[in-house]
Design an enzyme around this catalytic site. Structure first.
Site, PDB file in Angstrom:
ATOM      1  N   LEU A  94      44.158  63.296 -26.226  1.00  0.00           N
ATOM      2  CA  LEU A  94      44.816  64.153 -27.215  1.00  0.00           C
ATOM      3  C   LEU A  94      45.787  63.327 -28.053  1.00  0.00           C
ATOM      4  O   LEU A  94      46.451  62.419 -27.535  1.00  0.00           O
ATOM      5  CB  LEU A  94      45.591  65.277 -26.503  1.00  0.00           C
ATOM      6  CG  LEU A  94      44.763  66.223 -25.637  1.00  0.00           C
ATOM      7  CD1 LEU A  94      45.634  67.362 -25.116  1.00  0.00           C
ATOM      8  CD2 LEU A  94      43.564  66.771 -26.391  1.00  0.00           C
ATOM      9  N   GLY A 140      42.024  63.105 -22.430  1.00  0.00           N
ATOM     10  CA  GLY A 140      41.101  63.898 -23.247  1.00  0.00           C
ATOM     11  C   GLY A 140      39.818  63.150 -23.575  1.00  0.00           C
ATOM     12  O   GLY A 140      38.768  63.767 -23.785  1.00  0.00           O
ATOM     13  N   ASN A 162      44.530  60.785 -16.500  1.00  0.00           N
ATOM     14  CA  ASN A 162      45.831  60.219 -16.129  1.00  0.00           C
ATOM     15  C   ASN A 162      46.992  61.153 -16.457  1.00  0.00           C
ATOM     16  O   ASN A 162      48.080  60.690 -16.804  1.00  0.00           O
ATOM     17  CB  ASN A 162      46.030  58.866 -16.834  1.00  0.00           C
ATOM     18  CG  ASN A 162      45.952  58.973 -18.351  1.00  0.00           C
ATOM     19  OD1 ASN A 162      45.186  59.762 -18.868  1.00  0.00           O
ATOM     20  ND2 ASN A 162      46.738  58.183 -19.059  1.00  0.00           N
ATOM     21  N   GLU A 163      46.775  62.474 -16.323  1.00  0.00           N
ATOM     22  CA  GLU A 163      47.854  63.412 -16.653  1.00  0.00           C
ATOM     23  C   GLU A 163      48.955  63.407 -15.588  1.00  0.00           C
ATOM     24  O   GLU A 163      50.146  63.379 -15.914  1.00  0.00           O
ATOM     25  CB  GLU A 163      47.321  64.855 -16.798  1.00  0.00           C
ATOM     26  CG  GLU A 163      46.596  65.115 -18.098  1.00  0.00           C
ATOM     27  CD  GLU A 163      45.179  64.565 -18.114  1.00  0.00           C
ATOM     28  OE1 GLU A 163      44.589  64.393 -17.027  1.00  0.00           O
ATOM     29  OE2 GLU A 163      44.664  64.294 -19.202  1.00  0.00           O
TER      30      GLU A 163
HETATM   31  C1  LIG Z   1      51.122  62.712 -22.269  1.00  0.00           C
HETATM   32  C2  LIG Z   1      51.219  64.182 -22.454  1.00  0.00           C
HETATM   33  C3  LIG Z   1      50.022  64.952 -22.041  1.00  0.00           C
HETATM   34  C4  LIG Z   1      50.130  66.453 -22.252  1.00  0.00           C
HETATM   35  C5  LIG Z   1      48.822  67.119 -21.909  1.00  0.00           C
HETATM   36  C6  LIG Z   1      48.901  68.518 -21.589  1.00  0.00           C
HETATM   37  C7  LIG Z   1      48.010  69.156 -20.818  1.00  0.00           C
HETATM   38  C8  LIG Z   1      46.894  68.513 -20.083  1.00  0.00           C
HETATM   39  C9  LIG Z   1      45.804  69.423 -19.995  1.00  0.00           C
HETATM   40  C10 LIG Z   1      44.517  69.134 -20.060  1.00  0.00           C
HETATM   41  C11 LIG Z   1      43.913  67.841 -19.769  1.00  0.00           C
HETATM   42  C12 LIG Z   1      43.280  67.219 -20.947  1.00  0.00           C
HETATM   43  C13 LIG Z   1      44.319  66.705 -21.800  1.00  0.00           C
HETATM   44  C14 LIG Z   1      44.802  65.495 -21.648  1.00  0.00           C
HETATM   45  C15 LIG Z   1      46.058  65.062 -22.278  1.00  0.00           C
HETATM   46  C16 LIG Z   1      45.899  63.871 -23.180  1.00  0.00           C
HETATM   47  O1  LIG Z   1      44.832  63.490 -23.568  1.00  0.00           O
HETATM   48  S1  LIG Z   1      47.354  63.159 -23.698  1.00  0.00           S
HETATM   49  C17 LIG Z   1      46.888  61.552 -24.273  1.00  0.00           C
HETATM   50  C18 LIG Z   1      46.774  60.640 -23.120  1.00  0.00           C
HETATM   51  N1  LIG Z   1      46.307  59.378 -23.555  1.00  0.00           N
HETATM   52  C19 LIG Z   1      46.692  58.247 -23.000  1.00  0.00           C
HETATM   53  O2  LIG Z   1      47.450  58.219 -22.071  1.00  0.00           O
HETATM   54  C20 LIG Z   1      46.170  56.963 -23.631  1.00  0.00           C
HETATM   55  C21 LIG Z   1      47.211  56.287 -24.436  1.00  0.00           C
HETATM   56  N2  LIG Z   1      46.683  55.166 -25.160  1.00  0.00           N
HETATM   57  C22 LIG Z   1      46.386  53.985 -24.567  1.00  0.00           C
HETATM   58  O3  LIG Z   1      46.478  53.798 -23.374  1.00  0.00           O
HETATM   59  C23 LIG Z   1      45.906  52.888 -25.476  1.00  0.00           C
HETATM   60  O4  LIG Z   1      46.270  53.220 -26.801  1.00  0.00           O
HETATM   61  C24 LIG Z   1      44.395  52.612 -25.412  1.00  0.00           C
HETATM   62  C25 LIG Z   1      43.589  53.890 -25.599  1.00  0.00           C
HETATM   63  C26 LIG Z   1      44.022  51.956 -24.071  1.00  0.00           C
HETATM   64  C27 LIG Z   1      43.995  51.624 -26.563  1.00  0.00           C
HETATM   65  O5  LIG Z   1      44.787  50.469 -26.478  1.00  0.00           O
HETATM   66  P1  LIG Z   1      44.884  49.482 -27.740  1.00  0.00           P
HETATM   67  O6  LIG Z   1      45.686  48.338 -27.301  1.00  0.00           O
HETATM   68  O7  LIG Z   1      43.516  49.223 -28.251  1.00  0.00           O
HETATM   69  O8  LIG Z   1      45.608  50.320 -28.869  1.00  0.00           O
HETATM   70  P2  LIG Z   1      47.162  50.656 -28.979  1.00  0.00           P
HETATM   71  O9  LIG Z   1      47.704  51.059 -27.680  1.00  0.00           O
HETATM   72  O10 LIG Z   1      47.841  49.544 -29.709  1.00  0.00           O
HETATM   73  O11 LIG Z   1      47.118  51.960 -29.914  1.00  0.00           O
HETATM   74  C28 LIG Z   1      46.963  51.882 -31.326  1.00  0.00           C
HETATM   75  C29 LIG Z   1      47.904  52.896 -31.959  1.00  0.00           C
HETATM   76  O12 LIG Z   1      47.494  54.203 -31.559  1.00  0.00           O
HETATM   77  C30 LIG Z   1      48.584  54.880 -30.911  1.00  0.00           C
HETATM   78  N3  LIG Z   1      48.019  55.758 -29.871  1.00  0.00           N
HETATM   79  C31 LIG Z   1      47.329  55.393 -28.802  1.00  0.00           C
HETATM   80  N4  LIG Z   1      46.948  56.491 -28.096  1.00  0.00           N
HETATM   81  C32 LIG Z   1      47.441  57.549 -28.758  1.00  0.00           C
HETATM   82  C33 LIG Z   1      47.374  58.960 -28.532  1.00  0.00           C
HETATM   83  N5  LIG Z   1      46.723  59.495 -27.482  1.00  0.00           N
HETATM   84  N6  LIG Z   1      47.977  59.753 -29.412  1.00  0.00           N
HETATM   85  C34 LIG Z   1      48.634  59.258 -30.501  1.00  0.00           C
HETATM   86  N7  LIG Z   1      48.727  57.926 -30.765  1.00  0.00           N
HETATM   87  C35 LIG Z   1      48.122  57.084 -29.901  1.00  0.00           C
HETATM   88  C36 LIG Z   1      49.420  53.748 -30.336  1.00  0.00           C
HETATM   89  O13 LIG Z   1      50.722  54.188 -30.070  1.00  0.00           O
HETATM   90  C37 LIG Z   1      49.325  52.747 -31.446  1.00  0.00           C
HETATM   91  O14 LIG Z   1      50.189  53.173 -32.490  1.00  0.00           O
HETATM   92  P3  LIG Z   1      51.021  52.100 -33.355  1.00  0.00           P
HETATM   93  O15 LIG Z   1      51.878  51.349 -32.380  1.00  0.00           O
HETATM   94  O16 LIG Z   1      51.819  52.926 -34.303  1.00  0.00           O
HETATM   95  O17 LIG Z   1      49.993  51.242 -34.015  1.00  0.00           O
END
Ligand SMILES: CCCCC/C=C\C/C=C\CC/C=C/CC(=O)SCCNC(=O)CCNC(=O)[C@H](O)C(C)(C)COP(=O)(O)OP(=O)(O)OC[C@H]1O[C@@H](n2cnc3c(N)ncnc32)[C@H](O)[C@@H]1OP(=O)(O)O
Length: 289
Positions: A94, A140, A162-163
């Site tokens: 997400l 997500g 990883n929630e």
């Molecule tokens: C955390 C709160 C959760 C609340 C959920 C509520 C209810 C849960 C209920 C149902 C379950 C299903 C829902 C799930 C919840 C979610 O999906 S929350 C999102 C969780 N995602 C993560 O933990 C992954 C985070 N990202 C990473 O680990 C890495 O970005 C990556 C995917 C491994 C890629 O790494 P890479 O090195 O290639 O890229 P960067 O880390 O440099 O990222 C580039 C840029 O993008 C930004 N960014 C990364 N992920 C997100 C994201 N999910 N949302 C918004 N922005 C994201 C990152 O910060 C970088 O930004 P910049 O520094 O400005 O360039």
């Protein structure tokens, strides 16, 4: 949106899907958040998530995804391969900016309902679905993958829900989709630990079905999977899948607005905002190290 199209000729009554009466309106044709490539010869459609840089899942992406699923149902495609067009990331889950800081109620509710809708359309699709996990698939991103019928993954990436480590409880329909893929105790351990598994670990416990080394191999394995249904009447296959998944679908269909309200309340709690905020900051800071 015509929800009755969602589950064509199916035993799940479409009125259950009308509960929230939301309509599809293509939100972002100009941004091309989802790319679709239909192979006329094989009838297979390759759907690529295309929200750079990491396919974080926004309201607009969910809306467009639902529109694409409707189109594929109409086109009666033979199968769908879901992949990413971002380097190294299938989907980062997400979009955290939909959750933090303090989203408006209106936006969050729409966001959550379209997330639900995307899951319903994918989980109940009449055509066979393959996730080609060609990059990391946390949270997500993993939900998209486990909602497909078959999973292929490139080596050296991570997948999981990883929630829990960030203080969040995955919603029940997400847990049910995981339970449908993994035997009970492995599903529970994956959820409670919130560990992200590497490709080999994911294969060893059955979270993914095959490891592939490149896209060509992924397309060949997908074709083999779709071919297993070539001698099965489409309607019988679709109904079998939808009836088999009916309990999971019903759990959400009957609780859509309470599920959205519950998550809105959870997300807006100051403690949750604080946790998400520091998690987001740590993501940004990681880059500076
Ligand atoms: C955390 C709160 C959760 C609340 C959920 C509520 C209810 C849960 C209920 C149902 C379950 C299903 C829902 C799930 C919840 C979610 O999906 S929350 C999102 C969780 N995602 C993560 O933990 C992954 C985070 N990202 C990473 O680990 C890495 O970005 C990556 C995917 C491994 C890629 O790494 P890479 O090195 O290639 O890229 P960067 O880390 O440099 O990222 C580039 C840029 O993008 C930004 N960014 C990364 N992920 C997100 C994201 N999910 N949302 C918004 N922005 C994201 C990152 O910060 C970088 O930004 P910049 O520094 O400005 O360039």
């Amino acid at each position: 949106m015509n929800f009755s199209r969602l589950i064509k000729n199916c035993s799940i009554p479409s009125r259950w899907l009308l509960a929230n009466n939301i309509r599809y309106q293509s939100s972002s044709a100009a941004q091309n958040l989802i790319q679709v490539d239909i192979n006329e010869e094989t009838g297979v459609s390759v759907v690529s998530l295309n929200r750079k840089p990491v396919n974080s899942l926004s309201l607009e992406l969910f809306k467009d995804f639902c529109g694409v699923m409707d189109d594929l149902e109409r086109e009666k495609v033979r199968g769908m391969v879901l992949k990413s067009s971002c380097d190294n990331v299938f989907s980062s889950g997400l979009d955290i900016t939909e959750l933090y800081p303090n989203p408006s109620e209106e936006r969050f509710e729409a966001f959550w309902l379209w997330f639900q809708e995307s899951w319903l359309k994918l989980y109940a699709s009449s055509f066979p679905t393959v996730a080609f996990v060609n990059g990391h698939a946390p949270a997500g991103g993993c939900v998209f993958a486990i909602s497909c019928e078959y999973r292929l993954m490139l080596p050296y990436y991570k997948i999981g829900l990883n929630e829990a480590p960030v203080g969040i409880v995955a919603t029940e329909w997400v847990m049910n989709s995981l339970r449908a893929v993994l035997p009970g105790k492995n599903a529970e351990r994956l959820l409670t630990s919130g560990r992200l598994l590497d490709t080999q670990e994911a294969f060893d416990i059955g979270l993914i079905d095959q490891i592939v080394n490149n896209e060509e191999e992924a397309m060949a394995r997908s074709e083999e999977f779709f071919a297993t249904f070539d001698n099965v009447p489409k309607l019988a296959r679709a109904l079998t899948k939808q009836v088999y998944r009916k309990n999971d679908l019903n759990q959400l269909i009957k609780n859509r607005s309470s599920d959205a309200k519950q998550f809105l309340n959870h997300i807006l709690r100051p403690e949750t905002q604080k946790i998400i905020g520091s998690y987001f900051k740590s993501l940004k800071d990681r880059k500076k190290d």
